[in-house]
Design a protein around this motif. Structure first.
Motif, PDB file in Angstrom:
ATOM      1  N   THR A  33      25.487   1.611  56.290  1.00 26.19           N
ATOM      2  CA  THR A  33      24.209   1.471  55.600  1.00 26.19           C
ATOM      3  C   THR A  33      23.204   2.486  56.118  1.00 26.19           C
ATOM      4  O   THR A  33      23.383   3.078  57.171  1.00 26.19           O
ATOM      5  CB  THR A  33      23.618   0.058  55.785  1.00 26.19           C
ATOM      6  OG1 THR A  33      23.354  -0.153  57.171  1.00 26.19           O
ATOM      7  CG2 THR A  33      24.554  -1.015  55.259  1.00 26.19           C
ATOM      8  N   THR A  52      21.518  -4.490  43.988  1.00 33.01           N
ATOM      9  CA  THR A  52      21.504  -5.182  45.285  1.00 33.01           C
ATOM     10  C   THR A  52      20.426  -6.262  45.238  1.00 33.01           C
ATOM     11  O   THR A  52      19.695  -6.373  44.260  1.00 33.01           O
ATOM     12  CB  THR A  52      21.159  -4.217  46.453  1.00 33.01           C
ATOM     13  OG1 THR A  52      19.771  -3.876  46.390  1.00 33.01           O
ATOM     14  CG2 THR A  52      22.005  -2.960  46.409  1.00 33.01           C
ATOM     15  N   VAL A  97      20.505  -0.552  53.327  1.00 35.71           N
ATOM     16  CA  VAL A  97      20.913  -0.118  51.995  1.00 35.71           C
ATOM     17  C   VAL A  97      22.328   0.467  52.099  1.00 35.71           C
ATOM     18  O   VAL A  97      22.576   1.343  52.935  1.00 35.71           O
ATOM     19  CB  VAL A  97      19.938   0.949  51.437  1.00 35.71           C
ATOM     20  CG1 VAL A  97      20.353   1.381  50.042  1.00 35.71           C
ATOM     21  CG2 VAL A  97      18.511   0.425  51.445  1.00 35.71           C
ATOM     22  N   HIS A 128      21.826   5.492  44.577  1.00 34.13           N
ATOM     23  CA  HIS A 128      21.162   4.292  44.082  1.00 34.13           C
ATOM     24  C   HIS A 128      20.051   4.637  43.112  1.00 34.13           C
ATOM     25  O   HIS A 128      19.566   5.770  43.068  1.00 34.13           O
ATOM     26  CB  HIS A 128      20.572   3.481  45.246  1.00 34.13           C
ATOM     27  CG  HIS A 128      21.601   2.958  46.175  1.00 34.13           C
ATOM     28  ND1 HIS A 128      22.360   1.843  45.888  1.00 34.13           N
ATOM     29  CD2 HIS A 128      22.030   3.404  47.381  1.00 34.13           C
ATOM     30  CE1 HIS A 128      23.192   1.623  46.885  1.00 34.13           C
ATOM     31  NE2 HIS A 128      23.009   2.556  47.808  1.00 34.13           N
TER      32      HIS A 128
END
Length: 107
Positions: free
Chosen positions: A33, A59, A76, A81
């Motif tokens: 992450t 998410t 994250v 993203h």
């Protein structure tokens, strides 16, 4: 070694072992992450915007910009993203192709 010869594990050593075992999954997760952070400003006058809701599509990650317009989302997943910014009274904005590298911040 017979059952009678076994010595109990000292409490401090047992606690240390549990702490190390508890850290291993979080260290592994941390390597997969990163974080997304930055500053949200008003498009008209460039002033920082507080209370902007920042979400990462796909998410459950979300956060809010602080009084100086800054935000940071930790944990994250690595990869590309879509980040969405919204605040009542303002139009929503979306930023595509935000790349998150493991262990590194994306601004």
């Amino acid at each position: 070694m017979s059952v009678r010869d076994r010595r109990p594990i000292p409490p401090l050593l047992a606690l240390l072992g549990l702490l190390v075992l508890g850290l291993i999954p979080s260290l592994a997760l941390a390597q997969d992450t990163g974080s997304i952070g930055g500053m949200v400003v008003n498009g008209w006058d460039g002033r920082p915007l507080s209370g902007v809701i920042v979400t990462v599509r796909g998410t459950i990650l979300a956060g809010t910009s602080d009084a100086s317009g800054r935000y940071r989302l930790e944990g994250v997943p690595a990869g590309e993203h879509v980040v969405r910014f919204s605040k009542p009274g303002f139009g929503a904005a979306t930023v595509n192709n935000v790349r998150v590298a493991p262990g590194l911040p994306s601004n």
